[in-house]
Design a protein around this motif. Structure first.
Motif, PDB file in Angstrom:
ATOM      1  N   THR A   1      41.449  37.570  37.978  1.00  0.00           N
ATOM      2  CA  THR A   1      42.462  37.326  39.063  1.00  0.00           C
ATOM      3  C   THR A   1      42.892  38.544  39.581  1.00  0.00           C
ATOM      4  O   THR A   1      42.991  38.853  40.881  1.00  0.00           O
ATOM      5  N   LYS A   2      43.361  39.650  38.797  1.00  0.00           N
ATOM      6  CA  LYS A   2      43.689  40.959  39.322  1.00  0.00           C
ATOM      7  C   LYS A   2      42.723  41.697  39.959  1.00  0.00           C
ATOM      8  O   LYS A   2      42.985  42.532  41.093  1.00  0.00           O
ATOM      9  N   GLN A   3      41.382  41.424  39.657  1.00  0.00           N
ATOM     10  CA  GLN A   3      40.487  42.128  40.463  1.00  0.00           C
ATOM     11  C   GLN A   3      39.892  41.492  41.822  1.00  0.00           C
ATOM     12  O   GLN A   3      39.264  41.961  42.396  1.00  0.00           O
ATOM     13  N   GLY A   4      40.612  40.226  41.980  1.00  0.00           N
ATOM     14  CA  GLY A   4      40.321  39.744  43.349  1.00  0.00           C
ATOM     15  C   GLY A   4      39.178  38.722  43.473  1.00  0.00           C
ATOM     16  O   GLY A   4      39.033  38.350  44.358  1.00  0.00           O
ATOM     17  N   TRP A   5      38.732  38.464  42.201  1.00  0.00           N
ATOM     18  CA  TRP A   5      37.734  37.254  41.833  1.00  0.00           C
ATOM     19  C   TRP A   5      37.879  35.850  42.004  1.00  0.00           C
ATOM     20  O   TRP A   5      37.453  34.953  42.577  1.00  0.00           O
ATOM     21  N   LEU A   6      39.038  35.739  41.293  1.00  0.00           N
ATOM     22  CA  LEU A   6      39.717  34.413  40.902  1.00  0.00           C
ATOM     23  C   LEU A   6      41.139  34.421  41.515  1.00  0.00           C
ATOM     24  O   LEU A   6      41.923  35.472  41.607  1.00  0.00           O
ATOM     25  N   GLN A   7      41.661  33.305  41.691  1.00  0.00           N
ATOM     26  CA  GLN A   7      43.137  32.913  42.137  1.00  0.00           C
ATOM     27  C   GLN A   7      43.337  31.521  41.606  1.00  0.00           C
ATOM     28  O   GLN A   7      42.555  30.524  41.704  1.00  0.00           O
TER      29      GLN A   7
END
Length: 336
Positions: A64-70
């Motif tokens: 999530t922090k890496q922007g792959w999931l939300q």
């Protein structure tokens, strides 16, 4: 491991994290099995039985922090893939079936290797060190050899030829090089892994994918000595209580009779039937769904398993058990 988790979301876009974790560790309840089946996750059921929930949640937070999931708004525990594109594709392992073979894959393969070794030396030499030292396995082997001694060597060779020829060449070469026999020392799987699959969990999946392809082919030949030697271990992959309930039903008993004889709650027995429906393409749906209820269930929207239960507005006489069976049949694409 993070790349693997991300790949699961890429396949289905949105998943419930708590249930996904239960799929990966292999929590064998009907709700988890149905979730795995409906979301095409059944091949990975029990693929990571020792995974901790804390580790899993930390990996989700990292992705999530890496922007792959939300996180999905207003849907607790749900995550979805973002528009960010991965740099590289995760390899696809089309033969994985941890649900069917994962629980005992190492034990089954070790026994097959032992049988191949013994058959190879039979009639040539008695001076060799068995690859397996377990007293139980060795006693089991001696009994089996006594039963089939005259034909064992030639039969095992013929059966292996049939099985390996049915596999992809890469898989057949990979597995065959792990066999130890007369004038041949087998290699460990980690020594045989291609360079592209050295890292975890790709190494794990590469091995399991090859083994599961072999096991799937072996199950098509239940007359083979190789199958007969490991058949009881294959059976241990199944829920023993469910197997007994299924056996009673096939013998002609009703669910009520099975429940009374085995002193099982109705919900437990329904779980057994759902597990049977998931694992057997020949499951008799018509035995559990009346024509009247089936006609009403056919009025549901397509892919009804994707809808919350409360939005389906089913009459109270149609049980959740019937709904789940109908949805399993719908997902499979069959008709009563």
């Amino acid at each position: 491991m993070n790349a693997f988790i991300l790949a699961l979301f890429q396949r289905k876009h949105k998943l419930k994290s708590t249930t996904l974790f239960q799929v990966l560790i292999g929590r064998q309840t009907s709700s988890v099995l149905c979730y795995a089946y409906f979301n095409d996750l059944l091949p990975y059921f029990r693929s990571f039985p020792e995974l901790s929930e804390n580790d899993f949640q930390q990996r989700l937070q990292t992705l999530t922090k890496q922007g792959w999931l939300q996180a999905v708004p207003l849907e607790p525990h749900y995550y979805e893939i973002t528009t960010k594109k991965p740099k590289e594709e995760t390899p696809t392992f089309s033969h994985l079936n941890y649900f069917r073979f994962g629980k005992k894959e190492k034990e089954v393969w070790r026994l097959i290797q032992l049988l191949v070794q013994v058959a190879s030396y039979l009639g040539k030499s008695k001076e060799y060190l068995p690859i397996e030292s377990s007293p139980y396995s060795l006693a089991r082997m001696r009994y089996f050899v006594r039963q089939h001694k005259k034909v064992l060597r030639a039969t095992i060779y013929q059966e292996l030829t049939v099985l390996l020829q049915a596999l992809e060449k890469e898989q057949a070469d990979f597995l065959s090089q792990s066999f130890t026999g007369h004038q041949q020392n087998g290699s460990a799987f980690f020594q045989l892994l291609p360079e592209a699959y050295q890292a975890f969990p790709q190494d794990k999946f590469y091995v399991s994918n090859s083994l599961h392809a072999f096991f799937s082919e072996l199950e098509q030949h239940q007359e083979f000595l190789l199958y007969q030697f490991v058949a009881d271990l294959f059976a241990e992959n199944r829920n023993k209580s469910a197997v007994l309930s299924i056996q009673r039903f096939k013998e002609g008993m009703t669910l009520a009779q099975i429940s009374q004889q085995r002193r099982l709650k109705q919900g437990t027995l329904h779980d057994h039937m759902i597990e049977w429906a998931i694992s057997d393409e020949q499951f008799p749906f018509q035995a559990f769904l009346s024509a009247e209820h089936y006609a009403r269930l056919q009025q549901l929207p397509a892919n009804s398993w994707q809808y919350p239960y409360r939005t389906l507005h089913l009459p109270p006489e149609i049980s959740f058990f019937e709904l789940r069976l109908y949805q399993l049949q719908e997902k499979r694409g069959t008709k009563c």
